[in-house]
Structure formats: structure tokens, C-alpha cells
Write a protein that holds these residues in place. Structure first.
Motif, PDB file in Angstrom:
ATOM      1  N   ASP A  37     -27.006   1.279 -22.203  1.00 50.57           N
ATOM      2  CA  ASP A  37     -26.660   2.562 -22.821  1.00 50.57           C
ATOM      3  C   ASP A  37     -25.153   2.794 -22.789  1.00 50.57           C
ATOM      4  O   ASP A  37     -24.495   2.607 -21.757  1.00 50.57           O
ATOM      5  N   LEU A  38     -24.615   3.203 -23.931  1.00 46.64           N
ATOM      6  CA  LEU A  38     -23.210   3.570 -24.083  1.00 46.64           C
ATOM      7  C   LEU A  38     -23.153   4.901 -24.828  1.00 46.64           C
ATOM      8  O   LEU A  38     -23.664   5.012 -25.939  1.00 46.64           O
ATOM      9  N   ILE A  39     -22.538   5.900 -24.202  1.00 45.31           N
ATOM     10  CA  ILE A  39     -22.400   7.223 -24.808  1.00 45.31           C
ATOM     11  C   ILE A  39     -20.929   7.464 -25.087  1.00 45.31           C
ATOM     12  O   ILE A  39     -20.073   7.259 -24.219  1.00 45.31           O
ATOM     13  N   LEU A  40     -20.629   7.911 -26.323  1.00 45.48           N
ATOM     14  CA  LEU A  40     -19.250   8.138 -26.759  1.00 45.48           C
ATOM     15  C   LEU A  40     -19.025   9.627 -27.019  1.00 45.48           C
ATOM     16  O   LEU A  40     -19.839  10.271 -27.685  1.00 45.48           O
ATOM     17  N   LEU A  41     -17.912  10.160 -26.518  1.00 44.45           N
ATOM     18  CA  LEU A  41     -17.601  11.574 -26.655  1.00 44.45           C
ATOM     19  C   LEU A  41     -16.296  11.767 -27.419  1.00 44.45           C
ATOM     20  O   LEU A  41     -15.274  11.142 -27.110  1.00 44.45           O
ATOM     21  N   GLY A  46     -13.703  18.239 -32.419  1.00 48.24           N
ATOM     22  CA  GLY A  46     -14.190  17.041 -33.092  1.00 48.24           C
ATOM     23  C   GLY A  46     -15.680  17.032 -33.348  1.00 48.24           C
ATOM     24  O   GLY A  46     -16.370  18.052 -33.271  1.00 48.24           O
ATOM     25  N   HIS A  47     -16.198  15.830 -33.609  1.00 46.40           N
ATOM     26  CA  HIS A  47     -17.580  15.658 -34.050  1.00 46.40           C
ATOM     27  C   HIS A  47     -17.894  14.169 -33.956  1.00 46.40           C
ATOM     28  O   HIS A  47     -16.985  13.326 -33.862  1.00 46.40           O
ATOM     29  N   LEU A  48     -19.164  13.828 -34.014  1.00 43.12           N
ATOM     30  CA  LEU A  48     -19.574  12.440 -33.768  1.00 43.12           C
ATOM     31  C   LEU A  48     -19.027  11.456 -34.801  1.00 43.12           C
ATOM     32  O   LEU A  48     -18.913  10.261 -34.518  1.00 43.12           O
ATOM     33  N   GLU A  49     -18.675  11.942 -35.988  1.00 43.25           N
ATOM     34  CA  GLU A  49     -18.127  11.035 -37.000  1.00 43.25           C
ATOM     35  C   GLU A  49     -16.793  10.431 -36.591  1.00 43.25           C
ATOM     36  O   GLU A  49     -16.300   9.507 -37.251  1.00 43.25           O
ATOM     37  N   ALA A  50     -16.200  10.932 -35.507  1.00 48.72           N
ATOM     38  CA  ALA A  50     -14.970  10.314 -34.993  1.00 48.72           C
ATOM     39  C   ALA A  50     -15.176   8.843 -34.680  1.00 48.72           C
ATOM     40  O   ALA A  50     -14.223   8.064 -34.655  1.00 48.72           O
ATOM     41  N   TYR A  51     -16.441   8.442 -34.439  1.00 48.22           N
ATOM     42  CA  TYR A  51     -16.768   7.057 -34.102  1.00 48.22           C
ATOM     43  C   TYR A  51     -17.485   6.335 -35.237  1.00 48.22           C
ATOM     44  O   TYR A  51     -18.067   5.266 -35.010  1.00 48.22           O
ATOM     45  N   ALA A  52     -17.418   6.871 -36.437  1.00 42.16           N
ATOM     46  CA  ALA A  52     -18.164   6.278 -37.551  1.00 42.16           C
ATOM     47  C   ALA A  52     -17.813   4.817 -37.783  1.00 42.16           C
ATOM     48  O   ALA A  52     -18.678   4.006 -38.139  1.00 42.16           O
ATOM     49  N   ARG A  53     -16.570   4.428 -37.555  1.00 44.40           N
ATOM     50  CA  ARG A  53     -16.143   3.065 -37.838  1.00 44.40           C
ATOM     51  C   ARG A  53     -16.508   2.089 -36.712  1.00 44.40           C
ATOM     52  O   ARG A  53     -16.285   0.887 -36.853  1.00 44.40           O
ATOM     53  N   ASP A  54     -17.055   2.604 -35.611  1.00 46.20           N
ATOM     54  CA  ASP A  54     -17.324   1.780 -34.434  1.00 46.20           C
ATOM     55  C   ASP A  54     -18.807   1.602 -34.129  1.00 46.20           C
ATOM     56  O   ASP A  54     -19.183   0.691 -33.391  1.00 46.20           O
ATOM     57  N   ILE A  55     -19.630   2.494 -34.638  1.00 44.46           N
ATOM     58  CA  ILE A  55     -21.036   2.521 -34.240  1.00 44.46           C
ATOM     59  C   ILE A  55     -21.734   1.205 -34.568  1.00 44.46           C
ATOM     60  O   ILE A  55     -22.435   0.629 -33.727  1.00 44.46           O
ATOM     61  N   HIS A 263      -3.614   8.721 -31.631  1.00 43.45           N
ATOM     62  CA  HIS A 263      -4.600   9.315 -30.730  1.00 43.45           C
ATOM     63  C   HIS A 263      -6.023   8.833 -31.016  1.00 43.45           C
ATOM     64  O   HIS A 263      -6.913   9.039 -30.198  1.00 43.45           O
ATOM     65  N   TRP A 264      -6.240   8.207 -32.164  1.00 47.04           N
ATOM     66  CA  TRP A 264      -7.567   7.734 -32.574  1.00 47.04           C
ATOM     67  C   TRP A 264      -7.583   6.214 -32.772  1.00 47.04           C
ATOM     68  O   TRP A 264      -7.784   5.739 -33.888  1.00 47.04           O
ATOM     69  N   PRO A 265      -7.408   5.418 -31.738  1.00 40.37           N
ATOM     70  CA  PRO A 265      -7.461   3.970 -31.943  1.00 40.37           C
ATOM     71  C   PRO A 265      -8.827   3.505 -32.422  1.00 40.37           C
ATOM     72  O   PRO A 265      -8.935   2.447 -33.059  1.00 40.37           O
ATOM     73  N   GLN A 266      -9.869   4.263 -32.149  1.00 38.92           N
ATOM     74  CA  GLN A 266     -11.210   3.893 -32.606  1.00 38.92           C
ATOM     75  C   GLN A 266     -11.309   3.918 -34.127  1.00 38.92           C
ATOM     76  O   GLN A 266     -12.235   3.340 -34.698  1.00 38.92           O
ATOM     77  N   TRP A 267     -10.363   4.530 -34.793  1.00 38.42           N
ATOM     78  CA  TRP A 267     -10.332   4.574 -36.259  1.00 38.42           C
ATOM     79  C   TRP A 267      -9.244   3.649 -36.805  1.00 38.42           C
ATOM     80  O   TRP A 267      -9.450   2.946 -37.783  1.00 38.42           O
ATOM     81  N   GLU A 268      -8.085   3.660 -36.143  1.00 36.30           N
ATOM     82  CA  GLU A 268      -6.941   2.897 -36.657  1.00 36.30           C
ATOM     83  C   GLU A 268      -7.004   1.416 -36.311  1.00 36.30           C
ATOM     84  O   GLU A 268      -6.494   0.579 -37.060  1.00 36.30           O
ATOM     85  N   LYS A 269      -7.580   1.069 -35.157  1.00 36.30           N
ATOM     86  CA  LYS A 269      -7.609  -0.318 -34.683  1.00 36.30           C
ATOM     87  C   LYS A 269      -9.029  -0.672 -34.242  1.00 36.30           C
ATOM     88  O   LYS A 269      -9.298  -0.916 -33.064  1.00 36.30           O
ATOM     89  N   VAL A 270      -9.928  -0.707 -35.204  1.00 34.37           N
ATOM     90  CA  VAL A 270     -11.357  -0.856 -34.900  1.00 34.37           C
ATOM     91  C   VAL A 270     -11.651  -2.150 -34.148  1.00 34.37           C
ATOM     92  O   VAL A 270     -12.341  -2.133 -33.118  1.00 34.37           O
TER      93      VAL A 270
END
Length: 289
Positions: A37-41, A46-55, A263-270
Motif C-alpha cells: 500500500d502506498l498513499i499519496l497526499l 490541492g486535490h488528488l489530480e496532483a498525482y495524475a501523471r504518477d498513478i 514545488h511539483w516534481p511529481q508533475w514536472e519530472k515524472v
């Protein structure tokens, strides 16, 4: 980036989007994949779509859960201050509701603060911890004011002209901010009751309130989970000097710096974001930890 949409990132990934009752709080949750299990906050406002590129990438190795924290996104907006302990209790309550005994936790910005607090106060629920640009470890008043003022301005006037700069604040490469991301924020910020909800979130940018939860070695030093500090070269909320503070306070921590990101490497550097998570979170299972 203009041709890529948030939900297109999940076209070929089995996933479930639902609302879960967490101690009476209707909570929007997306789950995908299988494995540990991995939970991302997400962060403030914000909102869960912050991780859309990583899911999709993470779902190959993990049972991924992303959700809108209480008072955020399309989760319920009960009228009470959303202090770090309240947000951490909501996280633990969600884990209870989903039958998750323990999990890896990865939080960005405010989410990093929440997962760190959870790891310190509920150590049995946390396996490994990733603090992704957790922001303002030094509790600088000017950073608090910038986050508070820009966020409140966007919520009071959720026009594209006001919301876009708030989203661009998260990025080193401003050109990566799509109209869709801006429109997502505009829709959330336009929800009935959201002005009060964001007021309840921004209490954490008040030094008097923040004092009870501020980053300091007393509670941070209680974190026993192995921890990855995921920093960037261009985070507007805190530099590597603040990462050094955490390295000194945490009993078991390592630092990785992502170049050319904000501030959002999960989007910029997937790719690098995914690789860091896989390498660190699976290290023990693969015999490297």
C-alpha cells in the motif's frame, strides 16, 4: 503538454474513483494497482489530480491510494480548523475505512507535513515515508504570508487570471500549467462553502496556530520510519538548508534532489519521481535496505 489531459493519463490503468465515509466525512478517493500500500497526499488547496501523471506508473508496483484531504478538492468541507492533527486523523481514519493496517506514505507540501506528523504519532501505521517538497520547515513568516495571500486571492476570485498564478507558483516550468489544471482549481474554489474551507486550511499559515504543529526536532525525532526527503532545485517554499535541518532531526533519512523542478516534481519530472519512489520504497523488499 496542451494535448495531454489528467484523465488521459489513466486511460489504460484500471482504477476506481469513489467516495468513502471517514468518521462522517465524505472523502473522494482514487485507487489503482496492486502490491504494497502506498498513499499519496496533496498540498494546500490541492486535490488528488496532483498525482495524475504518477498513478499509472506507481500502480505497476503498489496498491496506490490518492484522495482529497478533508476540506479539499471534492471531499466534505466541515466547518472546523484543518490543523495538522485533524488532517492526520482523517488519514488514519481513511486507512481504517479501507482496511489498511499500515502503508508507505508520500506527501507533497502540506501533505508532507501531514504524513510526517502521522509517522511521529502513529508509527505502527507507517512503513516508509517520502517527504516531497514539504515546504517551509523553518516556519518563515514571509513564506506563510505568500502561501496564505495567493491562495485566498484565488479562492475569493476564482477567475483564470487569479487562479493561474497560484498554480504557476507550484512549477519551475510555468509553460507546463495547462488550462485543465487551472480549470480544476477554479471548479474546486467555486464550490459553495469553499471560502470558509480554505480559511480553515490557512490557519496553518498563522504563526500562533502553527506553533502547536511547527516542524521541530522534538516530534520529528520520534519518526522511526525510514524517510526519503525529495527536494528540488527551485522549490519556492524552502531550500536545501531546510532539508539539512530535517536530515539532522530524523533518525533514519536520506536526501535526493531533483534538478530543474519546482514545488511539483511529481508533475514536472515524472520519471525521476517514480524511480525515486520505487527504489526507496521497495529497497528493503529487494534486499537493498
Amino acid at each position: 503538454m496542451s494535448g495531454v489531459t489528467v484523465w488521459a493519463e489513466l486511460w489504460d490503468t484500471d482504477h476506481e474513483l469513489s467516495h468513502v465515509d471517514v468518521a462522517g466525512v465524505r472523502t473522494r478517493v482514487l485507487r489503482a494497482g496492486c502490491g504494497p500500500d502506498l498513499i499519496l497526499l496533496h498540498g494546500t488547496g490541492g486535490h488528488l489530480e496532483a498525482y495524475a501523471r504518477d498513478i499509472a506508473g506507481l500502480a505497476a508496483d503498489f496498491r496506490v491510494t490518492v484522495y482529497d484531504m478533508v476540506g479539499h478538492g471534492w471531499s466534505a468541507l466541515p466547518d472546523r480548523p484543518y490543523t495538522v492533527d485533524v488532517l492526520a486523523d482523517h488519514l488514519v481514519g481513511l486507512m481504517d475505512a479501507l482496511g489498511i493496517a499500515s502503508a508507505h506514505l508520500s506527501g507533497e507540501s502540506l501533505g508532507g507535513w501531514v504524513v510526517a506528523w502521522t509517522a511521529a504519532h502513529h508509527p505502527d501505521r507507517v512503513d516508509r515515508l517520502v517527504l516531497n517538497t514539504p515546504g517551509n520547515i523553518a516556519n518563515k513568516p514571509e513564506v506563510m504570508a505568500r502561501v496564505r495571500d495567493s491562495t485566498m486571492a484565488a479562492v475569493l476570485d476564482p477567475s483564470a487570471a487569479t487562479v493561474r498564478p497560484r498554480v504557476e507558483f507550484l512549477f519551475h516550468h510555468k509553460e507546463m500549467v495547462t488550462d485543465e489544471l487551472v480549470d480544476l482549481r477554479r471548479a474546486i474554489y467555486s464550490r459553495p462553502g469553499f471560502v470558509q474551507a480554505i480559511t480553515n486550511t490557512l490557519v496553518l499559515q498563522d504563526p500562533a496556530v502553527r506553533g502547536d504543529f511547527a516542524w521541530e526536532p522534538g516530534w520529528v525525532g520520534r519518526i522511526t520510519a525510514p524517510t526519503l526527503l525529495l527536494w528540488t532545485e527551485h522549490d519556492p517554499t524552502g531550500g536545501l538548508d531546510e532539508a539539512a535541518l530535517l536530515l539532522g532531526w530524523l533518525p533514519d533519512a536520506q536526501l535526493h534532489v531533483i534538478a530543474d523542478a519546482g514545488h511539483w516534481p511529481q508533475w514536472e519530472k515524472v520519471d525521476e519521481f517514480l524511480r525515486c519512489h520505487r527504489n526507496f520504497l521497495l529497497a528493503e523488499r529487494n534486499g537493498r535496505g
